[in-house]
Design a protein around this motif. Structure first.
Motif, PDB file in Angstrom:
ATOM      1  N   ARG A 191       6.021  19.623  47.030  1.00 50.07           N
ATOM      2  CA  ARG A 191       5.570  18.775  46.121  1.00 50.07           C
ATOM      3  C   ARG A 191       6.613  17.988  45.554  1.00 50.07           C
ATOM      4  O   ARG A 191       6.607  16.621  45.088  1.00 50.07           O
ATOM      5  CB  ARG A 191       4.684  19.414  45.328  1.00 50.07           C
ATOM      6  CG  ARG A 191       3.188  19.893  46.103  1.00 50.07           C
ATOM      7  CD  ARG A 191       2.518  20.596  44.866  1.00 50.07           C
ATOM      8  NE  ARG A 191       1.322  21.443  45.807  1.00 50.07           N
ATOM      9  CZ  ARG A 191       0.264  20.803  45.860  1.00 50.07           C
ATOM     10  NH1 ARG A 191       0.118  19.458  45.523  1.00 50.07           N
ATOM     11  NH2 ARG A 191      -0.688  21.463  46.697  1.00 50.07           N
ATOM     12  N   GLU A 192       7.571  18.598  44.788  1.00 49.92           N
ATOM     13  CA  GLU A 192       8.576  17.691  43.948  1.00 49.92           C
ATOM     14  C   GLU A 192       9.268  16.978  45.018  1.00 49.92           C
ATOM     15  O   GLU A 192      10.077  15.660  44.484  1.00 49.92           O
ATOM     16  CB  GLU A 192       9.470  18.715  43.323  1.00 49.92           C
ATOM     17  CG  GLU A 192      10.433  18.170  42.199  1.00 49.92           C
ATOM     18  CD  GLU A 192       9.591  17.789  41.069  1.00 49.92           C
ATOM     19  OE1 GLU A 192       9.720  16.652  40.680  1.00 49.92           O
ATOM     20  OE2 GLU A 192       8.814  18.711  40.827  1.00 49.92           O
ATOM     21  N   MET A 193       9.542  17.303  46.241  1.00 46.58           N
ATOM     22  CA  MET A 193      10.341  16.226  47.278  1.00 46.58           C
ATOM     23  C   MET A 193       9.374  15.121  47.274  1.00 46.58           C
ATOM     24  O   MET A 193       9.858  13.879  47.292  1.00 46.58           O
ATOM     25  CB  MET A 193      10.609  16.777  48.676  1.00 46.58           C
ATOM     26  CG  MET A 193      11.868  17.689  48.716  1.00 46.58           C
ATOM     27  SD  MET A 193      11.720  18.343  50.247  1.00 46.58           S
ATOM     28  CE  MET A 193      13.395  19.542  50.015  1.00 46.58           C
ATOM     29  N   LEU A 194       8.369  15.071  47.550  1.00 46.65           N
ATOM     30  CA  LEU A 194       7.316  14.032  47.749  1.00 46.65           C
ATOM     31  C   LEU A 194       7.230  13.200  46.423  1.00 46.65           C
ATOM     32  O   LEU A 194       7.344  11.790  46.524  1.00 46.65           O
ATOM     33  CB  LEU A 194       5.852  14.513  47.933  1.00 46.65           C
ATOM     34  CG  LEU A 194       5.529  15.142  49.444  1.00 46.65           C
ATOM     35  CD1 LEU A 194       4.251  15.752  49.478  1.00 46.65           C
ATOM     36  CD2 LEU A 194       5.781  13.991  50.414  1.00 46.65           C
ATOM     37  N   THR A 195       7.373  13.714  45.201  1.00 47.66           N
ATOM     38  CA  THR A 195       7.362  12.968  43.925  1.00 47.66           C
ATOM     39  C   THR A 195       8.658  12.265  43.708  1.00 47.66           C
ATOM     40  O   THR A 195       8.503  11.139  43.414  1.00 47.66           O
ATOM     41  CB  THR A 195       7.128  14.048  42.798  1.00 47.66           C
ATOM     42  OG1 THR A 195       5.729  14.685  42.943  1.00 47.66           O
ATOM     43  CG2 THR A 195       7.455  13.301  41.328  1.00 47.66           C
ATOM     44  N   THR A 196       9.658  12.965  44.145  1.00 45.87           N
ATOM     45  CA  THR A 196      10.960  12.265  44.024  1.00 45.87           C
ATOM     46  C   THR A 196      11.143  11.292  45.060  1.00 45.87           C
ATOM     47  O   THR A 196      11.635  10.114  44.616  1.00 45.87           O
ATOM     48  CB  THR A 196      12.087  13.231  44.353  1.00 45.87           C
ATOM     49  OG1 THR A 196      11.977  14.461  43.498  1.00 45.87           O
ATOM     50  CG2 THR A 196      13.711  12.962  44.120  1.00 45.87           C
TER      51      THR A 196
ATOM     52  N   ASN B  82      15.786  23.456  38.239  1.00 43.46           N
ATOM     53  CA  ASN B  82      15.899  24.027  39.509  1.00 43.46           C
ATOM     54  C   ASN B  82      14.816  23.498  40.740  1.00 43.46           C
ATOM     55  O   ASN B  82      15.297  23.660  41.795  1.00 43.46           O
ATOM     56  CB  ASN B  82      15.725  25.653  39.535  1.00 43.46           C
ATOM     57  CG  ASN B  82      14.378  26.134  39.158  1.00 43.46           C
ATOM     58  OD1 ASN B  82      13.929  25.954  38.046  1.00 43.46           O
ATOM     59  ND2 ASN B  82      13.439  26.638  39.926  1.00 43.46           N
ATOM     60  N   LEU B  83      13.784  23.001  40.386  1.00 47.03           N
ATOM     61  CA  LEU B  83      12.903  22.140  41.362  1.00 47.03           C
ATOM     62  C   LEU B  83      13.468  20.660  41.672  1.00 47.03           C
ATOM     63  O   LEU B  83      13.052  20.361  42.707  1.00 47.03           O
ATOM     64  CB  LEU B  83      11.428  22.201  40.918  1.00 47.03           C
ATOM     65  CG  LEU B  83      11.009  23.709  40.554  1.00 47.03           C
ATOM     66  CD1 LEU B  83       9.491  23.431  40.299  1.00 47.03           C
ATOM     67  CD2 LEU B  83      10.996  24.766  41.833  1.00 47.03           C
TER      68      LEU B  83
END
Length: 339
Positions: free
Chosen positions: A16-21, A316-317
Protein backbone atom coordinates in the motif's frame (compact mmCIF):
# COMPACT_ATOMS: atom_id res chain seq x y z
CA UNK A 1 7.23 7.72 -22.05
CA UNK A 2 5.04 5.96 -19.52
CA UNK A 3 5.62 2.55 -18.03
CA UNK A 4 3.47 -0.38 -16.94
CA UNK A 5 4.12 -1.10 -13.26
CA UNK A 6 2.92 -4.07 -11.24
CA UNK A 7 2.90 -4.05 -7.43
CA UNK A 8 2.96 -7.54 -5.92
CA UNK A 9 1.67 -7.74 -2.35
CA UNK A 10 -0.45 -4.65 -2.93
CA UNK A 11 -2.70 -5.17 0.10
CA UNK A 12 0.10 -5.37 2.68
CA UNK A 13 1.66 -2.53 4.65
CA UNK A 14 4.57 -2.07 2.23
CA UNK A 15 2.51 -2.69 -0.91
CA UNK A 16 0.00 0.00 0.00
CA UNK A 17 2.87 2.35 0.80
CA UNK A 18 4.41 1.59 -2.60
CA UNK A 19 1.18 2.57 -4.34
CA UNK A 20 0.99 5.77 -2.31
CA UNK A 21 4.63 6.59 -3.04
CA UNK A 22 4.25 5.97 -6.78
CA UNK A 23 1.30 8.36 -6.85
CA UNK A 24 2.85 10.99 -4.58
CA UNK A 25 6.10 11.12 -6.56
CA UNK A 26 4.26 11.11 -9.91
CA UNK A 27 6.11 8.07 -11.19
CA UNK A 28 5.76 7.97 -15.00
CA UNK A 29 3.34 5.06 -15.13
CA UNK A 30 0.69 4.68 -17.84
CA UNK A 31 -0.73 1.68 -15.99
CA UNK A 32 -0.43 0.34 -12.45
CA UNK A 33 -1.52 -3.21 -11.67
CA UNK A 34 -2.19 -4.46 -8.14
CA UNK A 35 -1.33 -8.11 -7.50
CA UNK A 36 -1.49 -10.40 -4.46
CA UNK A 37 -2.06 -14.00 -3.50
CA UNK A 38 -4.69 -16.06 -1.73
CA UNK A 39 -7.33 -14.21 0.28
CA UNK A 40 -6.21 -10.76 -0.88
CA UNK A 41 -7.26 -11.45 -4.48
CA UNK A 42 -10.36 -9.47 -5.42
CA UNK A 43 -9.91 -6.76 -2.80
CA UNK A 44 -9.61 -3.11 -3.75
CA UNK A 45 -6.71 -0.77 -2.99
CA UNK A 46 -6.33 2.96 -3.50
CA UNK A 47 -3.92 4.52 -5.95
CA UNK A 48 -3.58 8.28 -5.63
CA UNK A 49 -6.52 10.43 -4.64
CA UNK A 50 -9.17 8.98 -6.93
CA UNK A 51 -8.12 5.68 -8.50
CA UNK A 52 -9.12 2.32 -7.04
CA UNK A 53 -7.40 -0.85 -8.23
CA UNK A 54 -8.87 -4.34 -8.02
CA UNK A 55 -6.29 -6.85 -6.85
CA UNK A 56 -5.49 -9.63 -9.29
CA UNK A 57 -4.03 -13.08 -8.58
CA UNK A 58 -0.24 -13.03 -8.95
CA UNK A 59 -0.23 -16.78 -9.53
CA UNK A 60 -2.34 -16.45 -12.66
CA UNK A 61 -0.93 -13.15 -13.87
CA UNK A 62 1.05 -12.94 -17.13
CA UNK A 63 3.85 -10.38 -16.65
CA UNK A 64 4.33 -9.93 -20.41
CA UNK A 65 4.19 -6.20 -21.14
CA UNK A 66 5.05 -5.16 -17.57
CA UNK A 67 8.11 -2.90 -17.44
CA UNK A 68 8.73 -2.81 -13.68
CA UNK A 69 7.44 -5.21 -11.03
CA UNK A 70 7.68 -4.01 -7.43
CA UNK A 71 7.55 -6.95 -5.04
CA UNK A 72 6.28 -6.19 -1.51
CA UNK A 73 5.32 -9.72 -0.54
CA UNK A 74 7.22 -12.31 1.50
CA UNK A 75 10.25 -14.26 0.32
CA UNK A 76 8.18 -17.27 -0.68
CA UNK A 77 6.09 -15.21 -3.11
CA UNK A 78 9.21 -13.56 -4.51
CA UNK A 79 10.94 -16.91 -4.98
CA UNK A 80 7.96 -18.26 -6.91
CA UNK A 81 7.06 -15.28 -9.07
CA UNK A 82 9.97 -12.81 -9.35
CA UNK A 83 11.99 -15.03 -11.75
CA UNK A 84 8.84 -15.55 -13.79
CA UNK A 85 8.28 -11.80 -14.02
CA UNK A 86 11.93 -11.21 -14.91
CA UNK A 87 11.81 -13.87 -17.64
CA UNK A 88 8.76 -12.11 -19.13
CA UNK A 89 10.81 -8.91 -19.48
CA UNK A 90 9.89 -6.99 -16.34
CA UNK A 91 12.63 -5.56 -14.15
CA UNK A 92 11.86 -6.85 -10.67
CA UNK A 93 12.58 -4.67 -7.63
CA UNK A 94 12.18 -6.95 -4.64
CA UNK A 95 11.75 -5.73 -1.06
CA UNK A 96 11.81 -9.24 0.42
CA UNK A 97 14.97 -10.99 1.69
CA UNK A 98 14.86 -13.58 -1.12
CA UNK A 99 17.59 -12.21 -3.44
CA UNK A 100 19.54 -9.81 -1.23
CA UNK A 101 22.69 -11.91 -1.00
CA UNK A 102 22.55 -13.37 -4.51
CA UNK A 103 25.90 -12.33 -6.07
CA UNK A 104 24.18 -11.71 -9.42
CA UNK A 105 21.51 -9.42 -7.92
CA UNK A 106 22.45 -5.83 -7.01
CA UNK A 107 21.43 -4.73 -3.51
CA UNK A 108 20.72 -1.02 -3.83
CA UNK A 109 20.17 2.07 -1.71
CA UNK A 110 20.19 4.81 -4.37
CA UNK A 111 21.84 7.46 -2.18
CA UNK A 112 24.55 5.00 -1.13
CA UNK A 113 25.42 2.74 -4.07
CA UNK A 114 23.21 3.73 -6.98
CA UNK A 115 25.95 2.72 -9.42
CA UNK A 116 25.41 -0.93 -8.41
CA UNK A 117 22.12 -0.81 -10.34
CA UNK A 118 24.16 -1.20 -13.52
CA UNK A 119 24.23 -4.94 -12.81
CA UNK A 120 20.44 -5.36 -12.90
CA UNK A 121 20.41 -7.04 -16.32
CA UNK A 122 22.19 -10.19 -15.10
CA UNK A 123 18.94 -11.48 -13.59
CA UNK A 124 16.54 -8.61 -14.33
CA UNK A 125 16.15 -8.46 -10.55
CA UNK A 126 17.21 -5.76 -8.09
CA UNK A 127 17.00 -6.26 -4.32
CA UNK A 128 16.15 -3.61 -1.74
CA UNK A 129 17.80 -4.12 1.68
CA UNK A 130 15.97 -4.59 4.95
CA UNK A 131 14.79 -1.47 6.72
CA UNK A 132 17.48 -1.60 9.41
CA UNK A 133 20.23 -2.03 6.80
CA UNK A 134 18.90 0.92 4.78
CA UNK A 135 18.87 3.06 7.93
CA UNK A 136 22.43 2.05 8.84
CA UNK A 137 23.87 2.39 5.33
CA UNK A 138 22.31 5.82 4.87
CA UNK A 139 23.74 7.04 8.18
CA UNK A 140 27.20 5.57 7.55
CA UNK A 141 27.73 6.52 3.90
CA UNK A 142 28.57 10.24 4.37
CA UNK A 143 30.81 9.52 7.36
CA UNK A 144 32.55 6.61 5.66
CA UNK A 145 33.36 8.77 2.66
CA UNK A 146 35.06 11.34 4.86
CA UNK A 147 36.55 9.41 7.78
CA UNK A 148 36.62 5.72 6.64
CA UNK A 149 34.49 3.76 9.09
CA UNK A 150 36.30 0.59 10.17
CA UNK A 151 33.93 -0.81 12.81
CA UNK A 152 30.29 -0.37 13.78
CA UNK A 153 28.49 -1.42 16.94
CA UNK A 154 24.76 -0.99 16.44
CA UNK A 155 21.61 -1.79 18.40
CA UNK A 156 18.43 -1.49 16.36
CA UNK A 157 14.97 -0.77 17.79
CA UNK A 158 12.57 -2.11 15.19
CA UNK A 159 8.85 -1.42 14.91
CA UNK A 160 6.05 -3.97 15.01
CA UNK A 161 5.08 -3.10 11.41
CA UNK A 162 8.33 -4.79 10.34
CA UNK A 163 6.40 -8.02 11.00
CA UNK A 164 3.52 -6.91 8.76
CA UNK A 165 -0.07 -6.09 9.57
CA UNK A 166 -0.14 -9.09 11.90
CA UNK A 167 2.64 -7.58 14.00
CA UNK A 168 0.83 -4.27 14.30
CA UNK A 169 -2.41 -6.06 15.18
CA UNK A 170 -0.67 -8.06 17.91
CA UNK A 171 0.81 -4.92 19.48
CA UNK A 172 -2.61 -3.25 19.41
CA UNK A 173 -4.54 -6.24 20.78
CA UNK A 174 -2.03 -6.90 23.58
CA UNK A 175 -2.05 -3.23 24.60
CA UNK A 176 -5.84 -3.23 24.71
CA UNK A 177 -5.91 -6.53 26.65
CA UNK A 178 -3.60 -5.14 29.32
CA UNK A 179 -5.72 -2.01 29.75
CA UNK A 180 -8.96 -4.00 30.16
CA UNK A 181 -7.33 -6.80 32.17
CA UNK A 182 -7.83 -9.50 29.55
CA UNK A 183 -5.36 -12.34 28.96
CA UNK A 184 -2.45 -11.37 26.69
CA UNK A 185 -2.31 -13.56 23.58
CA UNK A 186 0.80 -13.89 21.42
CA UNK A 187 1.35 -15.53 18.05
CA UNK A 188 3.59 -13.26 15.95
CA UNK A 189 6.30 -12.39 18.46
CA UNK A 190 8.19 -14.77 20.74
CA UNK A 191 7.27 -12.80 23.87
CA UNK A 192 4.75 -10.14 24.84
CA UNK A 193 5.45 -7.02 22.78
CA UNK A 194 3.10 -4.56 24.49
CA UNK A 195 4.93 -2.57 27.21
CA UNK A 196 8.00 -4.71 26.57
CA UNK A 197 11.06 -5.02 24.35
CA UNK A 198 12.29 -8.25 22.76
CA UNK A 199 16.02 -8.71 21.97
CA UNK A 200 15.24 -11.31 19.32
CA UNK A 201 14.29 -10.79 15.65
CA UNK A 202 14.53 -13.76 13.33
CA UNK A 203 15.62 -17.34 14.02
CA UNK A 204 18.74 -18.01 16.07
CA UNK A 205 21.91 -19.15 14.31
CA UNK A 206 24.70 -21.41 15.54
CA UNK A 207 26.88 -18.56 16.82
CA UNK A 208 24.06 -17.12 18.95
CA UNK A 209 23.24 -14.23 16.62
CA UNK A 210 19.81 -14.03 15.04
CA UNK A 211 19.12 -14.10 11.32
CA UNK A 212 18.30 -10.37 11.31
CA UNK A 213 21.60 -9.53 13.04
CA UNK A 214 23.48 -11.58 10.46
CA UNK A 215 21.50 -9.89 7.66
CA UNK A 216 22.25 -6.41 8.99
CA UNK A 217 25.94 -7.28 8.93
CA UNK A 218 26.13 -8.78 5.44
CA UNK A 219 23.72 -6.35 3.79
CA UNK A 220 25.64 -3.35 5.14
CA UNK A 221 28.86 -4.83 3.78
CA UNK A 222 27.34 -5.52 0.36
CA UNK A 223 25.79 -2.05 0.04
CA UNK A 224 28.59 0.02 1.55
CA UNK A 225 31.96 -1.71 2.01
CA UNK A 226 32.86 -5.37 2.68
CA UNK A 227 35.76 -4.29 4.93
CA UNK A 228 33.54 -2.66 7.57
CA UNK A 229 33.17 -4.75 10.73
CA UNK A 230 29.59 -4.78 12.08
CA UNK A 231 28.43 -5.98 15.49
CA UNK A 232 24.62 -5.86 15.67
CA UNK A 233 21.89 -6.48 18.23
CA UNK A 234 18.36 -6.30 16.84
CA UNK A 235 15.53 -5.48 19.23
CA UNK A 236 11.77 -5.44 18.67
CA UNK A 237 10.07 -2.53 20.42
CA UNK A 238 6.39 -1.63 21.05
CA UNK A 239 6.28 1.00 18.31
CA UNK A 240 3.91 0.73 15.35
CA UNK A 241 6.03 2.56 12.74
CA UNK A 242 9.64 3.74 12.80
CA UNK A 243 12.95 1.92 13.06
CA UNK A 244 15.70 3.45 15.17
CA UNK A 245 19.31 2.60 15.95
CA UNK A 246 21.96 3.52 18.49
CA UNK A 247 25.18 3.53 16.49
CA UNK A 248 28.82 3.74 17.56
CA UNK A 249 31.53 3.87 14.91
CA UNK A 250 35.31 3.70 14.88
CA UNK A 251 37.02 5.55 12.04
CA UNK A 252 40.47 5.46 10.48
CA UNK A 253 40.63 9.26 10.32
CA UNK A 254 40.03 11.63 13.25
CA UNK A 255 36.39 12.72 13.54
CA UNK A 256 34.61 15.35 15.61
CA UNK A 257 30.92 15.66 16.39
CA UNK A 258 30.73 19.05 14.69
CA UNK A 259 32.34 17.75 11.49
CA UNK A 260 29.93 14.82 11.48
CA UNK A 261 26.91 17.12 11.84
CA UNK A 262 28.13 19.27 8.97
CA UNK A 263 28.66 16.30 6.66
CA UNK A 264 25.38 14.59 7.54
CA UNK A 265 23.40 17.81 6.97
CA UNK A 266 24.68 17.94 3.39
CA UNK A 267 24.00 14.27 2.62
CA UNK A 268 21.03 13.40 0.36
CA UNK A 269 18.08 11.86 2.17
CA UNK A 270 19.38 12.85 5.62
CA UNK A 271 18.18 15.33 8.22
CA UNK A 272 20.02 16.28 11.41
CA UNK A 273 18.00 17.26 14.47
CA UNK A 274 20.56 17.56 17.22
CA UNK A 275 20.21 20.06 20.05
CA UNK A 276 21.41 19.29 23.57
CA UNK A 277 18.02 19.97 25.12
CA UNK A 278 14.89 18.07 26.14
CA UNK A 279 13.19 18.27 22.74
CA UNK A 280 16.30 18.46 20.60
CA UNK A 281 16.32 14.95 19.11
CA UNK A 282 14.11 12.71 16.97
CA UNK A 283 11.92 9.75 17.98
CA UNK A 284 9.97 7.15 15.95
CA UNK A 285 6.65 8.94 16.51
CA UNK A 286 8.03 11.99 14.73
CA UNK A 287 9.50 10.18 11.71
CA UNK A 288 6.32 8.29 10.79
CA UNK A 289 5.11 9.53 7.41
CA UNK A 290 8.39 11.26 6.50
CA UNK A 291 10.96 10.20 3.92
CA UNK A 292 14.41 11.07 5.34
CA UNK A 293 16.70 9.26 7.71
CA UNK A 294 16.98 11.48 10.78
CA UNK A 295 20.10 11.69 12.95
CA UNK A 296 20.36 12.99 16.53
CA UNK A 297 22.54 12.74 19.65
CA UNK A 298 25.82 13.06 17.72
CA UNK A 299 28.76 12.94 20.14
CA UNK A 300 32.34 11.80 20.29
CA UNK A 301 33.09 8.43 21.86
CA UNK A 302 36.25 8.80 23.90
CA UNK A 303 36.55 5.08 24.72
CA UNK A 304 38.06 4.34 21.28
CA UNK A 305 40.30 6.18 18.86
CA UNK A 306 38.34 8.27 16.36
CA UNK A 307 35.01 7.19 17.80
CA UNK A 308 31.55 8.67 17.30
CA UNK A 309 28.13 7.76 18.69
CA UNK A 310 24.73 8.86 17.41
CA UNK A 311 21.04 7.99 17.13
CA UNK A 312 19.16 7.49 13.84
CA UNK A 313 15.49 6.92 12.97
CA UNK A 314 13.40 6.46 9.84
CA UNK A 315 9.93 5.33 8.79
CA UNK A 316 10.48 1.65 8.07
CA UNK A 317 7.53 1.46 5.67
CA UNK A 318 8.75 4.43 3.62
CA UNK A 319 12.53 4.82 3.28
CA UNK A 320 12.93 1.45 4.98
CA UNK A 321 10.92 -0.31 2.26
CA UNK A 322 8.49 1.33 -0.21
CA UNK A 323 10.31 4.59 -0.91
CA UNK A 324 13.67 2.88 -1.43
CA UNK A 325 12.10 0.49 -3.96
CA UNK A 326 10.41 3.35 -5.84
CA UNK A 327 13.66 5.35 -5.82
CA UNK A 328 15.37 2.35 -7.41
CA UNK A 329 12.65 2.34 -10.08
CA UNK A 330 13.16 6.07 -10.65
CA UNK A 331 16.89 5.60 -11.06
CA UNK A 332 16.31 2.65 -13.37
CA UNK A 333 14.09 4.78 -15.60
CA UNK A 334 16.46 7.74 -15.56
CA UNK A 335 19.70 5.89 -16.19
CA UNK A 336 18.80 2.70 -18.06
CA UNK A 337 15.28 2.16 -19.41
CA UNK A 338 15.16 5.48 -21.25
CA UNK A 339 18.63 5.04 -22.70
Amino acid sequence: MGYTVAVVGATGNVGREMLTTLADRRFPADAVIALAADSAVGKEVSFGEDAVLKVEDVGRFDFTGVDIALFAADAKVSAAHAPRAAAAGAVVIDASPQFRMDPDVPLVVPEVNGDALAGYAKRNIVASPGGAAILLAMALKPLHGQFTVSRVVVSTYQAASDAGKEGMDELFSQTRAIYVNDPVQKSVFSKQIAFNIIPHIGPFMEDGATRDEWALNVETKKVLDPKIKVSATCVRVPVFIGHSAAITIECVEPVTAEEARRILRKAPGMQVIDQQENDGYITPVEVAGDDPVFVSRIREDYTVDNGLSFWASTDNLRKGAALNAVQIAELLVKEYLDA
